[in-house]
Design a protein around this motif. Structure first.
Motif, PDB file in Angstrom:
ATOM      1  N   VAL A  54       0.843  -1.200   0.000  1.00  0.00           N
ATOM      2  CA  VAL A  54       0.000   0.000   0.000  1.00  0.00           C
ATOM      3  C   VAL A  54       0.876   1.246   0.000  1.00  0.00           C
ATOM      4  CG1 VAL A  54      -1.780   1.264   1.239  1.00  0.00           C
ATOM      5  CG2 VAL A  54      -1.851  -1.245   1.155  1.00  0.00           C
ATOM      6  N   LYS A  55       1.901   1.233   0.879  1.00  0.00           N
ATOM      7  CA  LYS A  55       2.812   2.398   0.929  1.00  0.00           C
ATOM      8  C   LYS A  55       4.001   2.216   0.001  1.00  0.00           C
ATOM      9  CE  LYS A  55       1.600   3.674   5.626  1.00  0.00           C
ATOM     10  NZ  LYS A  55       1.868   3.342   7.044  1.00  0.00           N
ATOM     11  N   ARG A  56       4.066   1.100  -0.710  1.00  0.00           N
ATOM     12  CA  ARG A  56       5.179   0.754  -1.600  1.00  0.00           C
ATOM     13  C   ARG A  56       6.505   0.927  -0.862  1.00  0.00           C
ATOM     14  NH1 ARG A  56       2.251   4.262  -5.035  1.00  0.00           N
ATOM     15  NH2 ARG A  56       3.918   5.766  -4.718  1.00  0.00           N
ATOM     16  N   ARG A  57       6.593   0.281   0.285  1.00  0.00           N
ATOM     17  CA  ARG A  57       7.737   0.503   1.164  1.00  0.00           C
ATOM     18  C   ARG A  57       8.375  -0.851   1.478  1.00  0.00           C
ATOM     19  NH1 ARG A  57       6.072   3.881   6.282  1.00  0.00           N
ATOM     20  NH2 ARG A  57       5.961   5.610   4.823  1.00  0.00           N
ATOM     21  N   ILE A  58       9.709  -0.870   1.483  1.00  0.00           N
ATOM     22  CA  ILE A  58      10.427  -2.097   1.859  1.00  0.00           C
ATOM     23  C   ILE A  58      11.242  -1.777   3.106  1.00  0.00           C
ATOM     24  CG2 ILE A  58      12.237  -3.733   1.171  1.00  0.00           C
ATOM     25  CD1 ILE A  58      11.316  -3.291  -1.704  1.00  0.00           C
ATOM     26  N   THR A  59      11.071  -2.600   4.129  1.00  0.00           N
ATOM     27  CA  THR A  59      11.785  -2.366   5.384  1.00  0.00           C
ATOM     28  C   THR A  59      12.685  -3.551   5.690  1.00  0.00           C
ATOM     29  OG1 THR A  59       9.779  -1.248   6.096  1.00  0.00           O
ATOM     30  CG2 THR A  59      11.478  -1.619   7.772  1.00  0.00           C
ATOM     31  N   CYS A  60      13.963  -3.242   5.972  1.00  0.00           N
ATOM     32  CA  CYS A  60      14.898  -4.287   6.404  1.00  0.00           C
ATOM     33  C   CYS A  60      15.488  -3.797   7.726  1.00  0.00           C
ATOM     34  CB  CYS A  60      16.018  -4.486   5.404  1.00  0.00           C
ATOM     35  SG  CYS A  60      15.435  -4.872   3.769  1.00  0.00           S
ATOM     36  N   GLY A  61      15.014  -4.334   8.828  1.00  0.00           N
ATOM     37  CA  GLY A  61      15.487  -3.867  10.123  1.00  0.00           C
ATOM     38  C   GLY A  61      15.137  -2.401  10.302  1.00  0.00           C
ATOM     39  N   GLN A  62      16.155  -1.560  10.466  1.00  0.00           N
ATOM     40  CA  GLN A  62      15.931  -0.129  10.671  1.00  0.00           C
ATOM     41  C   GLN A  62      15.786   0.631   9.351  1.00  0.00           C
ATOM     42  OE1 GLN A  62      15.579   1.098  13.877  1.00  0.00           O
ATOM     43  NE2 GLN A  62      15.656  -1.106  14.298  1.00  0.00           N
ATOM     44  N   GLU A  63      16.324   0.045   8.280  1.00  0.00           N
ATOM     45  CA  GLU A  63      16.346   0.753   6.984  1.00  0.00           C
ATOM     46  C   GLU A  63      15.013   0.608   6.249  1.00  0.00           C
ATOM     47  OE1 GLU A  63      18.816   2.595   5.726  1.00  0.00           O
ATOM     48  OE2 GLU A  63      20.034   2.268   7.547  1.00  0.00           O
ATOM     49  N   THR A  64      14.536   1.718   5.702  1.00  0.00           N
ATOM     50  CA  THR A  64      13.289   1.688   4.921  1.00  0.00           C
ATOM     51  C   THR A  64      13.535   2.405   3.603  1.00  0.00           C
ATOM     52  OG1 THR A  64      11.859   1.609   6.833  1.00  0.00           O
ATOM     53  CG2 THR A  64      10.908   2.501   4.828  1.00  0.00           C
TER      54      THR A  64
END
Lengths: 225, 465
Positions: free
Chosen positions: A137-147
């Motif tokens: 929905v937000k077209r967001r990829i999160t890896c740990g702290q990094e987005t």
């Protein structure tokens, strides 16, 4: 998948038979339209690959006949005619997809996948892939702290690649799926977009990888841990 | 003068014809009136003179036989007309007898005759006008044997009545003639103009793809029917040639693409099965070449069909801003890799009925060009503006521009600008394709160098029907 191929060119028929066997699909190959109609009246299949220019009945007519008989098998046309009016005519006749010769084996496989998937298509949801958390929905990829946030087209590109995980996606297939472009725009637009997507994934520390396979296209894979 | 001419040219032809006929009839009537009136007036004047001379002779005879008393007795009995008057005067102008109706007393009757040789001419005629009436009096004088003068006067009342009647009838005839003269106008507008309008209406549909529309002439004159059949025969021939071209194009596409497909399949197998890196590299490069060749076949066939009006279009209502936005999104990463700025100058929202894919392809070709010929740090700008009911789309760059001598040449098949030959191998079909696609849409394509720096390519697209 169980497939039917209607193709009068022996060389192309032979090639496709071997590709499908390697991809793990079973394939029934007939060389004319009447044989295809006869076969379909007895048997069924998951999808049919139809050459448009057949010696007896053309591919469009075959599909019109099938549809009038209530046969709903997904149909992919193979043709030497690349014009939009031809493609529109094929789809209007009841076909589901349209592929112009010459084509890449991977492109045919990807399209058959897509045809098969269309029936069981589900909306993409939030999910974890490898070390990355994907929010469509937000077209967001999160890896740990990094987005990292992706542009709409970048997200679509990633979705198409992930949907065909492990398969090689030819440039033309991606152009069509992501940008709805049915010709080669010349400039290396796909390559540039893949590079940008790759940089964004790497900057977030994601283990999602997009490989370039020379002469064939691109493939999505998770980094082997 | 020029303004008058254009104004006249703007008048519908049936009104022009009507005006010309009205002028013709009007002039004819006016000329007839003038001629007839002058002729009749001269004849009536002669007639009046003859009557006066007759009467003079008659009363002179009566005077000679019966003297003044004879005339006095006979004149009132012989004259019923109000337009005749008789006088007898002595040689010095004294009136001896006068019988002049009231209407004729407004005239100043002459007393004497100007000097005249009565031996050679027995009578004398003179015309007298009066400010009190429009009539004219003609008076004849005869010198009697005793030296007295016999005067007989007659006004032109009857002559004027005749003339008025003749004028009236001529006008009536003229109006009738004018009405009859309008018959050609009615005929012209029914038998000529209406079919021509039907012609125009059907001709408007001729440019549609697969133009099967023909000129229709249900009630036209034979000449127009002939014209229509000649034009229709030509159109039939064009259609059959177009169809033939389309079918040869399909045939060619099949003949060229099928072997390419076979080779491609085998190369893929080679690439998959070979463990030799060099062989794999060769196969991969050959695959790229095959794809380029297939694209080239498509381009050649499209240009060929486009040049001959045989390109089949799949028109859809397409918002121009959306089409351009999508292309910019597609090209932006590649532009950034080349350190170029790709931007849009927003124009008005225009929706065109066009073949979306072909126009996409045409603009992509221009963008591809612009990206290739603009040096690092440059800018490529897309903008559009409404033009009539259609639109012009511009692709501007900050490159070297086009050599003035090559502005037209670069659009021809297989021609490339001198800048291109040095930098990119291959044959120059990109711009021919752009022009072919624009032409197939009834539009045009061109290039001009910008005043600042670089080139401005444009595609003009009219609103499709």
């Amino acid at each position: 998948m169980h497939l039917l191929l209607v193709e009068d060119d022996p060389e192309l028929g032979r090639q496709m038979t071997s590709w499908m066997a390697r991809a793990g699909h079973s394939l029934q190959w007939v060389e004319c339209g009447q044989a295809a109609l006869d076969w379909l009246s007895q048997e069924s299949c998951d999808a049919a690959i139809l050459d448009v220019g057949l010696p007896d009945i053309d591919g469009f007519t075959i599909v019109e006949t099938l549809r009038s008989q209530g046969v709903l098998v997904p149909v992919l046309f193979l043709t030497a005619r690349a014009g939009v009016p031809d493609r529109v005519r094929g789809l209007a006749a009841g076909g589901d997809d349209y592929l112009t010769k010459p084509f890449a084996a991977e492109e045919l496989l990807a399209r058959l996948d897509a045809l098969h998937r269309r029936a069981t298509h589900t909306q993409p949801t939030k999910r974890r892939v490898g070390n990355s958390f994907l929010d469509p929905v937000k077209r967001r990829i999160t890896c740990g702290q990094e987005t990292v946030e992706l542009q709409p087209r970048e997200w679509t590109l990633l979705e198409v690649l992930m949907n065909h995980e492990g398969r090689i996606m030819p440039k033309q297939f991606l152009l069509e799926q992501v940008w709805d472009i049915h010709f080669d725009p010349g400039t290396n637009v796909v390559d540039a977009m893949i590079c940008r997507l790759r940089r964004k994934l790497e900057s977030a520390g994601s283990d999602l990888r997009i490989e370039t396979i020379r002469g064939k296209g691109y493939a999505f894979e998770k980094d082997p841990v | 003068m020029l303004l008058k001419k254009t104004l006249f040219e703007r008048i519908p032809s049936q009104w022009r014809l009507a005006t010309m006929l009205a002028l013709f009839v009007g002039t004819s009537i006016a000329l007839t009136l003038v001629l007839v009136r002058s002729t009749v007036s001269r004849d009536l004047r002669r007639f009046d003179s003859a009557i006066i001379l007759d009467e003079l002779m008659e009363y002179a005879a009566i005077y000679a036989a019966n003297g003044l008393q004879g005339v006095r007795d006979i004149f009132p009995a012989g004259q019923s007309s109000e337009s005749h008057g008789l006088r007898i005067t002595s040689a010095n102008g004294q009136t001896l007898f006068e019988s002049v109706p009231e209407d004729m007393q407004v005239f100043d009757w002459p007393k004497t005759v100007p000097e005249q040789d009565w031996e050679t001419r027995k009578t004398h005629l003179q015309n007298i006008t009066s400010p009190k009436t429009e009539l004219e009096l003609t008076v004849g004088a005869y010198k009697l044997r005793d030296g007295h003068l016999l005067w007989f006067g007659r006004t032109d009342a009857v002559a004027q009545l005749y003339q008025q009647n003749i004028t009236l009838y001529l006008w009536l005839a003229g109006i009738l003639a004018a009405a009859v003269a309008m018959l050609p106008v009615i005929w012209y507008s029914h038998e000529v103009l209406t079919p021509i309008r039907a012609f125009t209406a059907s001709a408007r549909r001729l440019h549609l793809p697969e133009g099967t529309a023909r000129l229709m002439t249900p009630r036209a004159i034979p000449e127009l029917k002939t014209l229509a059949s000649v034009v229709n025969a030509g159109l039939d021939q064009i259609l059959s040639l177009t169809r033939e071209l389309q079918s040869t194009n399909d045939q060619l596409a099949h003949e060229l693409r099928t072997p390419l497909a076979r080779i491609r399949g085998n190369l893929e197998t080679l690439l998959d099965k070979s463990d030799n890196a060099e062989a794999q590299d060769a196969a991969a490069r050959s695959l790229e070449e095959i794809d380029r060749a297939a694209q080239l076949v498509q381009t050649i066939l499209t240009v060929r069909a486009g040049d001959h009006g045989a390109l089949r279009l799949y028109r859809q209502p397409t918002p121009v801003h959306q089409l351009i936005q999508n292309l910019v999104e597609l090209f932006t990463p590649a532009a950034e890799d080349r350190q170029l700025t790709l931007d849009i100058v927003q124009g008005l929202d225009v929706v065109l009925n066009i073949d979306r894919e072909l126009i996409n392809q045409a603009i992509s070709n221009l963008l591809d060009n612009a990206l290739a010929y603009t040096p690092k740090g440059g800018r490529v700008t897309l903008r559009w503006q409404a033009e009539g009911t259609g639109a012009i789309i511009f692709v501007e760059d900050t490159g070297l521009g086009v050599h003035p001598e090559e502005v037209e040449m670069i659009w021809e098949r297989y021609n490339r600008g001198s800048a291109a030959i040095a930098r990119h191998p291959g044959i120059g079909l990109g711009l021919s394709l752009v022009r072919a696609i624009a032409t197939a849409h009834g539009g045009s394509a061109g290039v001009a160098n910008r005043s600042s720096k670089g080139a401005r390519f444009w595609i003009n697209l009219p609103q499709g029907s």
